[in-house]
Design a protein around this motif. Structure first.
Motif, PDB file in Angstrom:
ATOM      1  N   ARG A 178       0.773  -1.124  -0.154  1.00  0.00           N
ATOM      2  CA  ARG A 178       0.088  -0.028  -0.050  1.00  0.00           C
ATOM      3  C   ARG A 178       0.882   1.335   0.066  1.00  0.00           C
ATOM      4  NH1 ARG A 178      -4.451   1.507   4.627  1.00  0.00           N
ATOM      5  NH2 ARG A 178      -4.893   3.682   4.045  1.00  0.00           N
ATOM      6  N   GLN A 179       0.617   2.033  -0.784  1.00  0.00           N
ATOM      7  CA  GLN A 179       1.306   3.377  -0.825  1.00  0.00           C
ATOM      8  C   GLN A 179       1.026   4.296   0.275  1.00  0.00           C
ATOM      9  OE1 GLN A 179       3.533   4.315  -3.261  1.00  0.00           O
ATOM     10  NE2 GLN A 179       3.382   2.075  -3.690  1.00  0.00           N
ATOM     11  N   VAL A 180       2.070   4.960   0.811  1.00  0.00           N
ATOM     12  CA  VAL A 180       1.814   5.866   2.034  1.00  0.00           C
ATOM     13  C   VAL A 180       1.478   7.291   1.153  1.00  0.00           C
ATOM     14  CG1 VAL A 180       2.860   7.081   3.787  1.00  0.00           C
ATOM     15  CG2 VAL A 180       3.488   4.531   3.388  1.00  0.00           C
ATOM     16  N   VAL A 181       0.537   7.717   1.763  1.00  0.00           N
ATOM     17  CA  VAL A 181      -0.261   9.010   1.117  1.00  0.00           C
ATOM     18  C   VAL A 181       0.194  10.137   2.101  1.00  0.00           C
ATOM     19  CG1 VAL A 181      -2.291  10.302   0.638  1.00  0.00           C
ATOM     20  CG2 VAL A 181      -2.216   7.757   0.187  1.00  0.00           C
ATOM     21  N   HIS A 182       0.548  11.134   1.435  1.00  0.00           N
ATOM     22  CA  HIS A 182       0.999  12.425   2.151  1.00  0.00           C
ATOM     23  C   HIS A 182       0.361  13.660   1.870  1.00  0.00           C
ATOM     24  CE1 HIS A 182       3.610  15.920   3.494  1.00  0.00           C
ATOM     25  NE2 HIS A 182       3.659  16.360   2.227  1.00  0.00           N
ATOM     26  N   ILE A 183      -0.238  14.225   2.905  1.00  0.00           N
ATOM     27  CA  ILE A 183      -1.145  15.319   2.755  1.00  0.00           C
ATOM     28  C   ILE A 183      -0.369  16.571   2.874  1.00  0.00           C
ATOM     29  CG2 ILE A 183      -2.756  16.649   3.832  1.00  0.00           C
ATOM     30  CD1 ILE A 183      -4.120  13.848   4.744  1.00  0.00           C
ATOM     31  N   ASP A 184      -0.247  17.279   1.837  1.00  0.00           N
ATOM     32  CA  ASP A 184       0.405  18.662   1.775  1.00  0.00           C
ATOM     33  C   ASP A 184      -0.322  19.436   2.719  1.00  0.00           C
ATOM     34  OD1 ASP A 184       2.718  18.262  -0.059  1.00  0.00           O
ATOM     35  OD2 ASP A 184       1.262  18.297  -1.582  1.00  0.00           O
ATOM     36  N   THR A 185       0.640  20.472   3.565  1.00  0.00           N
ATOM     37  CA  THR A 185       0.083  21.233   4.485  1.00  0.00           C
ATOM     38  C   THR A 185       0.797  22.610   4.293  1.00  0.00           C
ATOM     39  OG1 THR A 185       1.745  21.244   6.379  1.00  0.00           O
ATOM     40  CG2 THR A 185       0.177  19.660   6.175  1.00  0.00           C
ATOM     41  N   PRO A 186       0.274  23.890   4.407  1.00  0.00           N
ATOM     42  CA  PRO A 186       0.907  25.254   4.436  1.00  0.00           C
ATOM     43  C   PRO A 186       2.146  25.410   5.132  1.00  0.00           C
ATOM     44  CG  PRO A 186      -1.626  25.293   4.998  1.00  0.00           C
ATOM     45  CD  PRO A 186      -1.073  24.173   5.256  1.00  0.00           C
ATOM     46  N   TYR A 187       2.433  24.271   6.110  1.00  0.00           N
ATOM     47  CA  TYR A 187       3.736  24.497   7.163  1.00  0.00           C
ATOM     48  C   TYR A 187       4.777  23.624   6.603  1.00  0.00           C
ATOM     49  CZ  TYR A 187      -0.694  25.899   9.500  1.00  0.00           C
ATOM     50  OH  TYR A 187      -1.624  26.411   9.737  1.00  0.00           O
ATOM     51  N   ASP A 188       4.731  22.906   5.195  1.00  0.00           N
ATOM     52  CA  ASP A 188       5.803  21.865   5.139  1.00  0.00           C
ATOM     53  C   ASP A 188       7.120  22.622   4.606  1.00  0.00           C
ATOM     54  OD1 ASP A 188       3.861  19.977   5.787  1.00  0.00           O
ATOM     55  OD2 ASP A 188       3.766  19.288   3.669  1.00  0.00           O
ATOM     56  N   ASP A 189       6.882  23.605   3.797  1.00  0.00           N
ATOM     57  CA  ASP A 189       8.076  24.204   3.100  1.00  0.00           C
ATOM     58  C   ASP A 189       8.912  25.074   4.260  1.00  0.00           C
ATOM     59  OD1 ASP A 189       7.790  23.300   0.602  1.00  0.00           O
ATOM     60  OD2 ASP A 189       6.420  24.962  -0.072  1.00  0.00           O
ATOM     61  N   VAL A 190       7.890  25.679   5.411  1.00  0.00           N
ATOM     62  CA  VAL A 190       8.750  26.551   6.392  1.00  0.00           C
ATOM     63  C   VAL A 190       9.452  25.651   7.147  1.00  0.00           C
ATOM     64  CG1 VAL A 190       8.313  28.060   7.969  1.00  0.00           C
ATOM     65  CG2 VAL A 190       6.649  27.959   6.082  1.00  0.00           C
TER      66      VAL A 190
END
Length: 389
Positions: free
Chosen positions: A226-238
């Motif tokens: 099963r592929q691990v799903v990543h949810i992008d958030t507004p805080y990731d890049d920071v």
């Protein structure tokens, strides 16, 4: 009178013994120990959570290894909040074995210790990312026995000691009976948890459940592909940018310094290559109490009294500290320490917002391997009075 004194002595001994084991020690434990120094040695200063991961690296296990790479940092981040009883924060140590790979020695049962117990998170990551798969024979009983024999499990009854073995072939394969290995683990207060990569009922019929039950462990079946799903958030890049700033607060020293700085950056890249989400989780781990590098970083080394600055050879210092007085070095180290604390707090604060965002927007469950590991860990930790806060 003598009988009364004997009764009182036995009562004090039994009371103290009951308070020494289990993690819920009160602040006056040392006083109770002092009363009975003739009977019991003092309790170890540290508590440990010791996890041995035994991973099948045969051809069909690419998905399992990928999940492990993706979710290592979730496990580490969870333990940031673990507490042993009311006071002690336990140290986390992870060991890693691979088995069932044709590239391994047949004489050794196609088993290899990839890493003994280590709290060096960069080293754990490096060894995990080094794993590759190839067809082979999978001997579950033998790899459990080998990990019991080779690893330093310690003798502290309060330590949480667990084996997680994952694979997809019958648990009964090999010359060494898995039941003997499981009973050996139980004698050493080590819990064996089994993770079958495939159908739940098939895992039961091939004895994976029985292998766990014998030690009071848990049996789990997962879809390892099963592929691990990543949810992008507004805080990731920071958070990722702050991680780069965090790296600049490390002051390498000694023979390990340069190599460890390079390893730190390399493991950042490995995490990012899996996906941005893994890079974020690793950054969060690096902002936690579990990411310590006193063997090569002067900030951690001074804080933990690992070194004396006046005893370090000039050639073992980084360029920015060579020719400096001890006072100047201390001031520089202190400034980096304060900068690090500020950045770590920023990452932790952003991660709280990030987790809230994920909880609100998550439509799928977390990774299968992560769920299996965390559920078992928390259930078994609760029996020794470990809590999370």
């Amino acid at each position: 009178m003598k009988r009364r004194q004997l009764f009182i002595g036995i009562t004090v001994f039994a009371f103290t013994l009951g308070n020494l084991y289990g993690c819920n020690l009160k602040s006056n434990t040392s006083e109770k120990i002092a009363l009975t120094t003739n009977y019991i040695s003092e309790k170890p200063a540290k508590q440990y959570v010791k996890l041995a991961l035994l991973l099948d690296t045969s051809n069909s296990m690419d998905g399992l290894i990928n999940q492990a790479k993706s979710q290592l940092w979730d496990i580490v981040n969870e333990f940031t909040y673990a507490r042993c009883g009311n006071e002690v924060r336990p140290s986390l140590q992870i060991a890693l074995y691979e088995y069932g790979n044709d590239n391994l020695s047949a004489r050794e049962g196609y088993i290899r210790q990839v890493l003994g117990f280590s709290s060096d998170l960069d080293e754990i990551s490096e060894k995990l990312f080094s794993l590759t798969t190839n067809g082979g024979e999978e001997f579950c009983g033998e790899v459990i026995h080998t990990s019991l024999k080779q690893l330093d499990w310690g003798k502290n009854a309060d330590d949480l000691k667990m084996i997680f073995i994952a694979g997809n072939e019958p648990f009964t394969q090999g010359k060494l009976n898995y039941k003997d290995a499981a009973l050996n683990a139980k004698e050493k207060d080590i819990i064996v948890n089994t993770i079958f990569c495939g159908n739940y009922q098939q895992g039961i019929s091939t004895k994976w459940k029985n292998g766990a039950t014998l030690t009071g462990g848990e049996y789990m079946a997962i879809d390892h592909n099963r592929q691990v799903v990543h949810i992008d958030t507004p805080y990731d890049d920071v958070i990722i940018k702050l991680n780069t700033q965090l790296n600049n607060t490390y002051i390498s020293y000694g023979s390990l310094g340069a190599a460890k700085v390079a390893s730190q950056a390399a493991q950042d890249s490995e995490a990012y290559n899996v996906n941005k989400g893994v890079a974020v989780k690793r950054s969060v781990s690096k902002s936690s109490r579990l990411y310590k590098n006193s063997k090569w970083d002067l900030v951690d080394a001074v804080e933990e009294a690992e070194v004396e600055l006046d005893e370090i050879q000039e050639e073992d210092l980084p360029k920015e500290l060579r020719g400096k007085s001890e006072k100047e070095m201390k001031e520089y180290i202190q400034s980096k320490k304060e900068e690090r604390k500020r950045i770590q707090k920023e990452i932790q604060d952003l991660n709280v917002k990030r987790e809230a965002y994920i909880a609100k927007n998550q439509k799928q469950e977390k990774g299968e391997l992560e769920n299996a590991l965390l559920n078992a860990i928390k259930n078994q930790a609760a029996k020794k009075n470990y809590t999370w806060d």
